[in-house]
Design an enzyme around this catalytic site. Structure first.
Site, PDB file in Angstrom:
ATOM      1  N   HIS A   1      94.425  66.579 107.903  1.00 52.55           N
ATOM      2  CA  HIS A   1      95.627  66.037 107.265  1.00 52.55           C
ATOM      3  C   HIS A   1      95.337  65.608 105.817  1.00 52.55           C
ATOM      4  O   HIS A   1      96.185  65.740 104.946  1.00 52.55           O
ATOM      5  CB  HIS A   1      96.156  64.832 108.056  1.00 52.55           C
ATOM      6  CG  HIS A   1      96.864  65.214 109.324  1.00 52.55           C
ATOM      7  ND1 HIS A   1      97.854  66.160 109.373  1.00 52.55           N
ATOM      8  CD2 HIS A   1      96.720  64.778 110.599  1.00 52.55           C
ATOM      9  CE1 HIS A   1      98.299  66.287 110.614  1.00 52.55           C
ATOM     10  NE2 HIS A   1      97.608  65.466 111.379  1.00 52.55           N
TER      11      HIS A   1
ATOM     12  N   ASP B   1      95.336  71.320 113.232  1.00 51.25           N
ATOM     13  CA  ASP B   1      94.611  71.893 114.375  1.00 51.25           C
ATOM     14  C   ASP B   1      93.764  73.084 113.919  1.00 51.25           C
ATOM     15  O   ASP B   1      92.604  73.216 114.302  1.00 51.25           O
ATOM     16  CB  ASP B   1      95.598  72.367 115.459  1.00 51.25           C
ATOM     17  CG  ASP B   1      96.135  71.222 116.304  1.00 51.25           C
ATOM     18  OD1 ASP B   1      95.628  70.086 116.165  1.00 51.25           O
ATOM     19  OD2 ASP B   1      97.061  71.457 117.110  1.00 51.25           O
TER      20      ASP B   1
ATOM     21  N   GLU C   1     100.930  69.440 111.965  1.00 57.38           N
ATOM     22  CA  GLU C   1     100.023  69.298 113.107  1.00 57.38           C
ATOM     23  C   GLU C   1      99.333  70.617 113.432  1.00 57.38           C
ATOM     24  O   GLU C   1      98.125  70.652 113.674  1.00 57.38           O
ATOM     25  CB  GLU C   1     100.784  68.786 114.344  1.00 57.38           C
ATOM     26  CG  GLU C   1     101.261  67.342 114.247  1.00 57.38           C
ATOM     27  CD  GLU C   1     100.142  66.378 113.893  1.00 57.38           C
ATOM     28  OE1 GLU C   1      99.033  66.523 114.423  1.00 57.38           O
ATOM     29  OE2 GLU C   1     100.376  65.487 113.057  1.00 57.38           O
TER      30      GLU C   1
ATOM     31  N   HIS D   1      90.568  67.100 113.021  1.00 63.42           N
ATOM     32  CA  HIS D   1      92.024  67.275 112.911  1.00 63.42           C
ATOM     33  C   HIS D   1      92.598  66.240 111.930  1.00 63.42           C
ATOM     34  O   HIS D   1      93.370  66.583 111.034  1.00 63.42           O
ATOM     35  CB  HIS D   1      92.667  67.139 114.294  1.00 63.42           C
ATOM     36  CG  HIS D   1      94.157  66.998 114.265  1.00 63.42           C
ATOM     37  ND1 HIS D   1      95.016  68.052 114.487  1.00 63.42           N
ATOM     38  CD2 HIS D   1      94.943  65.910 114.015  1.00 63.42           C
ATOM     39  CE1 HIS D   1      96.261  67.611 114.376  1.00 63.42           C
ATOM     40  NE2 HIS D   1      96.241  66.320 114.087  1.00 63.42           N
ATOM     41  N   GLU D   2      92.192  64.974 112.093  1.00 57.54           N
ATOM     42  CA  GLU D   2      92.680  63.928 111.191  1.00 57.54           C
ATOM     43  C   GLU D   2      92.246  64.193 109.749  1.00 57.54           C
ATOM     44  O   GLU D   2      93.020  64.008 108.810  1.00 57.54           O
ATOM     45  CB  GLU D   2      92.193  62.543 111.637  1.00 57.54           C
ATOM     46  CG  GLU D   2      92.739  62.076 112.984  1.00 57.54           C
ATOM     47  CD  GLU D   2      94.254  61.989 113.005  1.00 57.54           C
ATOM     48  OE1 GLU D   2      94.853  61.660 111.974  1.00 57.54           O
ATOM     49  OE2 GLU D   2      94.845  62.267 114.059  1.00 57.54           O
TER      50      GLU D   2
HETATM   51 ZN   LIG Z   1      97.785  65.087 113.427  1.00 60.20          ZN
END
Ligand SMILES: [Zn+2]
Length: 414
Positions: free
Chosen positions: A283, A361, A357, A279-280
């Site tokens: 980004h 995901d 976000e 997930h990170e």
């Molecule tokens: Zn995040």
């Protein structure tokens, strides 16, 4: 008191921003209290009624503390600006140190100290009352004090050259000083991004390479698969302050690193940790970090341009009883005034963050397993005692992350 049309407008803006904050907080308190007795459908079977009630009580105490904090900060700002106290502090600085660089530094330090001192009791209350009561606090009084001393030392070492450089620009560059100051501010931020992960964070926490061979291998495979190069994978002893868990990416170039709290390593399985890191990574891969930085570049440029315009207006400093002889005084004054007018835009940045976000995901679900991410989100939700229900209006303005239930629902639908 320096009542004029200008201080009146600023006073009303401060009160309006505060009223909006309190209105949102009260909405949220009412909403979650109303939903205290029944576990929301999305969490049925996942959290117990006791855990649910506990998370609501914890949230209400935090919201009340944050309301008190907002009232105190606004009252202090009103006293400084509308009450004319900031003008008096500025006069005191010039009386003590003349009109040179030392006076500017004194005034900056005094302003910083005034706000830091006002914040201190609230920080104490959060740590030793609320976090303690709900079993999250691990900070000792000794650590609390050491953190303050170290934080002050870091602020002095890093802040002094920055403030002197800004003051130099103000005194020497002329009309376009704000453009030069903006350039300095951006450069300062980049240097911080290099220094903070490598030199500052180790002052507060022990960062050590992750020793678990299988976890390391798993994460390195994930990084290679996503085409991400980092300069290190670290475990941080966050558990010495709090039981809350987190993971983050920080720095750039040679300081780029991934940091996992020891609390999150203890609570998540290897598969779940991998999904959280994916997930990170999302980004980065989806350019959220670059977009955030570009937004920061543009908004800070607008901010400096506004300040540049504001402080040359003859009515500005005079309205607050500040003499124009100390250029840094006008700049600090503008920085105290502007947030009362710009706070309204935070809702927009939170909205964009929530979109990001969901995107990250989806990226994580594609690179790893969506079910692992969903179970990790649920564990983190429980570890942080986040409320499982939220007032939609409060959430729209205040939450940088979508509600856990919505994130899990989207992962399951995919
Ligand atoms: Zn995040």
């Amino acid at each position: 008191m320096h009542l004029s049309i200008v201080t009146l407008i600023v006073g009303i803006a401060i009160l309006a921003a505060l009223a909006f904050e309190i209105w949102l907080d009260i909405r949220q308190i009412r909403w979650i209290r109303w939903h205290r007795e029944a576990v929301p459908a999305a969490f049925a079977g996942r959290i117990t009624p006791d855990e649910h009630r506990n998370s609501i009580d914890y949230s209400i105490e935090k919201l009340r503390a944050s309301m008190n904090n907002a009232v105190a900060t606004s009252a202090l700002t009103l006293v400084l600006l509308v009450g004319g106290v900031f003008g008096e502090v500025a006069q005191l600085a010039t009386r003590l140190a003349g009109e040179g660089y030392l006076a500017g530094l004194l005034l900056a330090a005094a302003t910083f100290l005034i706000f830091a001192a006002a914040e201190l009791p609230f920080s104490w209350w959060r740590t030793f009352r609320i976090e303690q009561k709900y079993g999250f606090n691990r900070t000792t009084v000794g650590l609390f004090i050491t953190d303050i001393v170290k934080g002050a030392a870091v602020a002095v070492v890093l802040g002094t050259p920055f403030i002197l450089a800004i003051d130099f620009i103000l005194r020497n560059v002329g009309d376009l000083w704000w453009l030069a100051a903006w350039g300095l501010y951006i450069g300062f931020n980049l240097v911080m991004l290099l220094i903070i992960p490598t030199f500052v964070m180790p002052l507060f926490n022990k960062l050590e390479p992750i020793d678990d061979v299988s976890l390391r291998g798993r994460i390195e495979t994930l990084l290679a698969r996503c085409g991400f190069r980092s300069k290190g994978l670290f475990k941080m002893d966050a558990s010495k302050r709090s039981g809350h868990g987190n993971a983050f990416f920080t720095g750039f170039g040679p300081s780029k690193r991934i940091v996992l709290f020891d609390t999150i390593i203890a609570s998540l399985s290897a598969e779940e940790l991998e999904a959280v890191l994916a997930h990170e990574l999302g980004h980065f891969k989806l350019k959220h970090i670059v977009k955030r930085m570009l937004t920061m570049l543009v908004t800070s440029l607008i901010g400096f341009a506004l300040i540049g315009w504001l402080i040359v207006q003859p009515w500005f400093a005079a309205s607050f009883g500040v003499s124009a002889s100390l250029p840094l005084a006008s700049l600090i004054l503008a920085m105290l005034v502007l947030p009362a007018f710009t706070g309204w835009f935070r809702g927009f940045s939170n909205w964009r963050s929530r979109v990001h976000e969901f995107e990250a995901d989806a990226y994580a679900a594609g690179q790893t397993n969506g079910a692992d991410l969903a179970s990790a989100l649920l564990k983190l939700h429980k570890d942080n005692a986040a409320p499982s229900t939220t007032d939609p209006v409060y959430s729209t303005f205040k939450h940088s992350h979508p509600p856990t239930a919505e994130r899990i629902a989207r992962l399951q639908a995919a």
